[in-house]
Design an enzyme around this catalytic site. Structure first.
Site, PDB file in Angstrom:
ATOM      1  N   ARG A   1     -10.906 -11.015   1.686  1.00 44.31           N
ATOM      2  CA  ARG A   1     -11.852 -11.963   1.093  1.00 44.31           C
ATOM      3  C   ARG A   1     -11.272 -13.366   1.054  1.00 44.31           C
ATOM      4  NH1 ARG A   1     -12.076  -8.510  -4.319  1.00 44.31           N
ATOM      5  NH2 ARG A   1     -11.712  -6.926  -2.739  1.00 44.31           N
TER       6      ARG A   1
ATOM      7  N   LYS B   1       0.843  -1.200   0.000  1.00 41.72           N
ATOM      8  CA  LYS B   1       0.000   0.000   0.000  1.00 41.72           C
ATOM      9  C   LYS B   1       0.878   1.251   0.000  1.00 41.72           C
ATOM     10  CE  LYS B   1      -4.004  -1.768   2.577  1.00 41.72           C
ATOM     11  NZ  LYS B   1      -5.076  -1.467   1.635  1.00 41.72           N
TER      12      LYS B   1
HETATM   13  N1  BES Z   1      -8.164  -3.534   4.357  1.00 37.59           N
HETATM   14  C1  BES Z   1      -8.356  -3.078   3.034  1.00 37.59           C
HETATM   15  C2  BES Z   1      -9.616  -2.216   2.890  1.00 37.59           C
HETATM   16  C3  BES Z   1      -9.655  -0.915   3.648  1.00 37.59           C
HETATM   17  C4  BES Z   1      -9.267   0.275   3.070  1.00 37.59           C
HETATM   18  C5  BES Z   1     -10.150  -0.875   4.939  1.00 37.59           C
HETATM   19  C6  BES Z   1      -9.343   1.460   3.754  1.00 37.59           C
HETATM   20  C7  BES Z   1     -10.215   0.318   5.640  1.00 37.59           C
HETATM   21  C8  BES Z   1      -9.822   1.486   5.052  1.00 37.59           C
HETATM   22  C9  BES Z   1      -8.466  -4.254   2.068  1.00 37.59           C
HETATM   23  O1  BES Z   1      -7.759  -5.389   2.409  1.00 37.59           O
HETATM   24  C10 BES Z   1      -7.954  -3.786   0.746  1.00 37.59           C
HETATM   25  O2  BES Z   1      -6.809  -3.484   0.673  1.00 37.59           O
HETATM   26  N2  BES Z   1      -8.827  -3.719  -0.243  1.00 37.59           N
HETATM   27  C11 BES Z   1      -8.455  -3.274  -1.534  1.00 37.59           C
HETATM   28  C12 BES Z   1      -9.062  -4.203  -2.558  1.00 37.59           C
HETATM   29  C13 BES Z   1      -8.536  -4.004  -3.945  1.00 37.59           C
HETATM   30  C14 BES Z   1      -7.108  -4.473  -4.027  1.00 37.59           C
HETATM   31  C15 BES Z   1      -9.408  -4.776  -4.890  1.00 37.59           C
HETATM   32  C16 BES Z   1      -9.013  -1.856  -1.714  1.00 37.59           C
HETATM   33  O3  BES Z   1     -10.126  -1.593  -1.282  1.00 37.59           O
HETATM   34  O4  BES Z   1      -8.306  -1.021  -2.264  1.00 37.59           O
HETATM   35 ZN    ZN Z   2      -5.734  -5.316   1.709  1.00 42.09          ZN
END
Ligand code: BES
Ligand code: ZN
Ligand code: ZN
Length: 494
Positions: free
Chosen positions: A348, A274
């Site tokens: 997921r 990230k």
């Molecule tokens: N934990 C994150 C989602 C998240 C983002 C929670 C901001 C709380 C605040 C999740 O694991 C994630 O990274 N999701 C990605 C999915 C994408 C790669 C399809 C996202 O939402 O960017």
């Molecule tokens: Zn994630």
């Protein structure tokens, strides 16, 4: 908080402060309860035009020769607009004044209202006062006492009886679960590891009646074949754990609700690392798990008549030479082979193993899952409402009712057949991420593939509400404990 009641103003005990509620009317503020001999000084801010009775507005008055040193005039707004939420918000504001003054013992005059049921007033007043009376200071250093928040400890309700206090006490039992959830979310990721979550769950079985805990460690998880949970955890020093907490509150019934929570104790994104801003608060990515622990604690404390199985797949999504890889295919517990397109869509993956395991081994009548699953949820619905997706209209109706009743508001999003196609994989059975798609729905479509045929299921994406940058109403800054109250309400309905 310790609650008791006195039937009338004259019989009240000594306290640091008294809360006096007012309605807003066209003719100015009107007392919402009998103020007896307090009248003269209480009306000074009103005479000066400083207090109009607007909802949640307060005025502080100093008293002379009374049982309290101070009074808070508390605005409830217009009587014909009052709801349970009015009482939550207004009484939380009064408690904030108590915090500012560092007072611990208070008298509270309860409003008399022909527009509102007394039980509803009790719930609103109780929840508002309890939910804001919280602090998290575990990570502060040697501050002198002055910097620490002083919480309200003793509350006397004036003008009510036993029943009122009983309702408030039930709200207090539930708030214990909310607070544990908040504490876990607020804790360091280096402390709140999968193993730590397992220990907290285990401790619950030692201290709470009707709770039993079973924990699968890495070896057991390997034996069970939860390939997705294992894959996610590979890039971390902290081993995964798979936690099951049973609460048997209705032994004579065979219905059982499985509640699953995403327990990613830190989400670096994995090899799909990230960027800085997104990385910062990823210690909160176990909020779903925290909520599940909170639900079990709340249920056990209030003796809820339901059978619940809390399930937590817990892992850290780290980055390391051992990390799981994009483009590789991993075998899930269900046997379905999953092509990992993005290692940041890890939630997921571990939920898929938990869903499949629960359907096969735990005989659920319903499955609920809570997860900080997609950043898109914050973009689409913000932080006031949680999007949920479900395969069952009846269950959804109950969820909507619980959302309205607890003011943990929800909005159902669709799971149309057409959303499935983009998740098809050329080399495996399914991909964890599709191309340009509504991200929150795509995640739920993925999860649905691991839910057994005919089992009513709902997925709550709490990415927008698990954590707040600033205090709002009766919700403190940071971990919110969102979902504990809603799911307890739902379990009572199911
Ligand atoms: N934990 C994150 C989602 C998240 C983002 C929670 C901001 C709380 C605040 C999740 O694991 C994630 O990274 N999701 C990605 C999915 C994408 C790669 C399809 C996202 O939402 O960017
Ligand atoms: Zn994630
Ligand atoms: Zn995540």
């Amino acid at each position: 908080m310790d609650f008791s009641y006195v039937p009338s103003l004259e019989k009240r005990k000594k306290a640091d402060l008294i809360i006096i509620p007012f309605w807003k009317t066209q003719k100015g503020p009107q007392r919402a309860a009998d103020v007896g001999r307090l009248k003269s000084e209480v009306f000074l801010p009103i005479d000066a035009g400083d207090f109009k009775g607007d909802m949640g507005k307060t005025a502080l008055v100093y008293l002379h020769g009374r049982k309290e040193k101070r009074a808070i005039l508390l605005g409830l707004g217009e009587k014909n607009k009052v709801t349970v939420e009015t009482f939550r918000r207004a009484f939380a504001e009064a408690v904030k004044v108590c915090h500012a003054k560092k007072v611990t013992k208070i008298n509270v005059l309860i409003p008399i209202c022909d527009k509102c049921d007394q039980n509803e007033i009790a719930r609103g007043v109780g929840e508002g006062m309890l939910l804001i009376n919280y602090s998290f200071e575990d990570l502060k250093g040697d501050t002198d006492g002055d910097d620490l928040k002083v919480l309200v400890e003793k509350v006397y309700f004036i003008g009510v009886g036993k029943r009122f206090v009983a309702i408030v006490k039930k709200a207090e039992q539930i708030s214990k679960g909310v607070f544990v959830a908040r504490n876990l979310v607020n804790g360091n990721a280096d402390d709140v590891t999968p193993e730590y979550l397992a220990r907290i769950a285990y401790d619950c079985s030692k201290t709470l009646p009707a709770v039993t805990t079973r924990i699968l460690k890495k070896k057991d998880i390997e034996k069970e074949g939860m390939g997705l949970l294992l894959a996610v955890s590979r890039g971390s020093m902290n081993d995964p754990s798979f936690i099951m907490m049973n609460y048997d509150g209705a032994p004579d019934k065979k219905e059982r609700v499985v509640v699953i929570g995403k327990g990613v104790t830190f989400d670096s994104g994995g090899l799909n690392l990230k960027p800085t801003g997104h990385l910062k608060m990823m210690k909160t990515d176990m909020a779903g798990a925290a909520t599940v622990i909170g639900i079990i604690i709340a249920a056990a404390h209030c003796g809820l008549k339901a059978n619940i199985c809390g399930v937590i797949p817990a892992a850290e999504n780290g980055i390391d030479a051992k990390s799981y890889k994009t483009g590789d295919v991993y075998r899930s517990y269900s046997g379905k082979m999953v092509e990992v397109i993005n290692t940041d869509a890890e939630g997921r993956l571990l939920l898929a193993d938990a869903l499949a395991y629960s359907c096969k081994k735990l005989a659920p009548s319903y499955i609920i899952d809570l997860a900080t699953l997609t950043g898109a949820m914050l973009v689409s619905l913000g932080d006031e409402v949680v999007g949920y997706m479900s395969n069952d209209d009846e269950l959804s109706k109950q969820i909507d009712a619980s959302g309205a009743s607890t003011f943990e508001r929800v909005w159902r999003l669709p799971l149309y057949e057409e959303f499935k196609e983009p998740l098809q994989s050329d080399i495996a059975d399914i991909k964890n991420v599709s191309g340009r798609q509504p991200s929150s729905i795509a995640a739920a479509i993925f999860l649905q593939e691991f839910v057994g045929e005919g089992i009513p299921w709902a997925h709550f994406d709490i990415a927008g509400t698990a954590y707040f940058e600033k205090e709002k109403r009766y919700l403190p800054k940071y971990g919110s404990g969102w979902g504990v109250r809603l799911v307890i309400d739902l379990l009572e309905r199911l």
